[in-house]
Write a protein that holds these residues in place. Structure first.
Motif, PDB file in Angstrom:
ATOM      1  N   ASN A 111       5.093   2.362  -3.266  1.00  0.00           N
ATOM      2  CA  ASN A 111       5.070   3.142  -2.039  1.00  0.00           C
ATOM      3  C   ASN A 111       3.628   3.326  -1.548  1.00  0.00           C
ATOM      4  O   ASN A 111       3.357   3.195  -0.350  1.00  0.00           O
ATOM      5  CB  ASN A 111       5.751   4.492  -2.257  1.00  0.00           C
ATOM      6  N   GLY A 112       2.709   3.628  -2.449  1.00  0.00           N
ATOM      7  CA  GLY A 112       1.311   3.789  -2.065  1.00  0.00           C
ATOM      8  C   GLY A 112       0.723   2.503  -1.521  1.00  0.00           C
ATOM      9  O   GLY A 112      -0.004   2.513  -0.514  1.00  0.00           O
ATOM     10  N   TYR A 113       1.023   1.392  -2.165  1.00  0.00           N
ATOM     11  CA  TYR A 113       0.505   0.099  -1.710  1.00  0.00           C
ATOM     12  C   TYR A 113       1.039  -0.250  -0.328  1.00  0.00           C
ATOM     13  O   TYR A 113       0.288  -0.665   0.556  1.00  0.00           O
ATOM     14  CB  TYR A 113       0.857  -0.996  -2.718  1.00  0.00           C
ATOM     15  N   VAL A 114       2.334  -0.079  -0.116  1.00  0.00           N
ATOM     16  CA  VAL A 114       2.934  -0.408   1.183  1.00  0.00           C
ATOM     17  C   VAL A 114       2.380   0.518   2.265  1.00  0.00           C
ATOM     18  O   VAL A 114       2.041   0.057   3.369  1.00  0.00           O
ATOM     19  CB  VAL A 114       4.474  -0.326   1.107  1.00  0.00           C
ATOM     20  N   THR A 115       2.262   1.789   1.981  1.00  0.00           N
ATOM     21  CA  THR A 115       1.708   2.732   2.957  1.00  0.00           C
ATOM     22  C   THR A 115       0.271   2.368   3.304  1.00  0.00           C
ATOM     23  O   THR A 115      -0.131   2.394   4.471  1.00  0.00           O
ATOM     24  CB  THR A 115       1.780   4.164   2.407  1.00  0.00           C
ATOM     25  N   CYS A 116      -0.512   2.037   2.292  1.00  0.00           N
ATOM     26  CA  CYS A 116      -1.902   1.652   2.508  1.00  0.00           C
ATOM     27  C   CYS A 116      -1.994   0.390   3.367  1.00  0.00           C
ATOM     28  O   CYS A 116      -2.786   0.323   4.311  1.00  0.00           O
ATOM     29  CB  CYS A 116      -2.598   1.452   1.161  1.00  0.00           C
ATOM     30  N   ARG A 117      -1.168  -0.600   3.062  1.00  0.00           N
ATOM     31  CA  ARG A 117      -1.200  -1.858   3.829  1.00  0.00           C
ATOM     32  C   ARG A 117      -0.759  -1.648   5.270  1.00  0.00           C
ATOM     33  O   ARG A 117      -1.277  -2.288   6.187  1.00  0.00           O
ATOM     34  CB  ARG A 117      -0.292  -2.903   3.181  1.00  0.00           C
ATOM     35  N   GLU A 118       0.218  -0.773   5.480  1.00  0.00           N
ATOM     36  CA  GLU A 118       0.686  -0.519   6.846  1.00  0.00           C
ATOM     37  C   GLU A 118      -0.368   0.197   7.679  1.00  0.00           C
ATOM     38  O   GLU A 118      -0.448  -0.002   8.886  1.00  0.00           O
ATOM     39  CB  GLU A 118       1.974   0.304   6.821  1.00  0.00           C
ATOM     40  N   SER A 119      -1.177   1.035   7.053  1.00  0.00           N
ATOM     41  CA  SER A 119      -2.201   1.766   7.800  1.00  0.00           C
ATOM     42  C   SER A 119      -3.513   0.982   7.910  1.00  0.00           C
ATOM     43  O   SER A 119      -4.409   1.398   8.636  1.00  0.00           O
ATOM     44  CB  SER A 119      -2.455   3.126   7.150  1.00  0.00           C
ATOM     45  N   CYS A 129      -6.903  -1.968  -0.232  1.00  0.00           N
ATOM     46  CA  CYS A 129      -5.582  -1.569  -0.761  1.00  0.00           C
ATOM     47  C   CYS A 129      -5.260  -2.363  -2.021  1.00  0.00           C
ATOM     48  O   CYS A 129      -4.773  -1.804  -3.009  1.00  0.00           O
ATOM     49  CB  CYS A 129      -4.502  -1.780   0.283  1.00  0.00           C
TER      50      CYS A 129
END
Length: 156
Positions: A111-119, A129
């Motif tokens: 979840n942290g990785y996906v959130t970081c990549r999306e932002s 990220c």
């Protein structure tokens, strides 16, 4: 009296062969086996594509296969495909449970990785990220250092 038939008597009777009988409709176990096999195949494919639908189809495959086998034993009829449906459904359920377990254990990292990549707005942000989350994932899965960098992740 003569042996020849008269005008009101029929001649020697010849029996016509009986027309072939249509095949009997398949019994419940004979219908349930292929249904279980088809549900097992669909469950396996859907487990890889869309997990909730795969779990539902796999459960139906196992139930349909077991019911078909039980009915077949009771009426001494074949249940082609029932065992294949149960096996495919079980394999699919094991695969689904392992996916669910992996998501549960790795939820924070994924979840942290996906959130970081999306932002991330730039390539450098996406690299940051990776630098932050890939080592966490490697440690949690006990993978060799930088093994995820050699193989790009399957998630976004």
């Amino acid at each position: 009296m003569s042996d020849a038939p008269g005008h009101d008597q029929a001649g020697p009777q010849t029996q016509l062969p009986e027309p072939p009988r249509p095949p009997l409709p398949p019994t419940a176990p004979e219908r349930g086996g292929p249904r279980a096999r088809l549900l097992g195949i669909a469950g396996l494919v859907m487990t890889l594509l869309f997990l909730p639908a795969g779990v539902a189809l796999s459960l139906w495959a196992v139930v349909a296969g077991l019911r078909s086998r039980k009915q077949a034993r009771r009426v001494l009829a074949p249940a082609p495909g029932a065992v294949a449906g149960v096996v495919l459904g079980t394999i699919s359920l094991v695969l689904a449970l392992s996916q669910i377990g992996l998501y549960a254990v790795m939820w924070d990292e994924f979840n942290g990785y996906v959130t970081c990549r999306e932002s991330a707005l730039t390539i450098e942000d996406k690299k940051a990220c990776q630098d932050e989350y890939l080592p966490r994932i490697e440690r949690k899965l006990h993978l060799p250092k930088d093994s995820l960098r050699k193989q790009p992740p399957a998630w976004p």
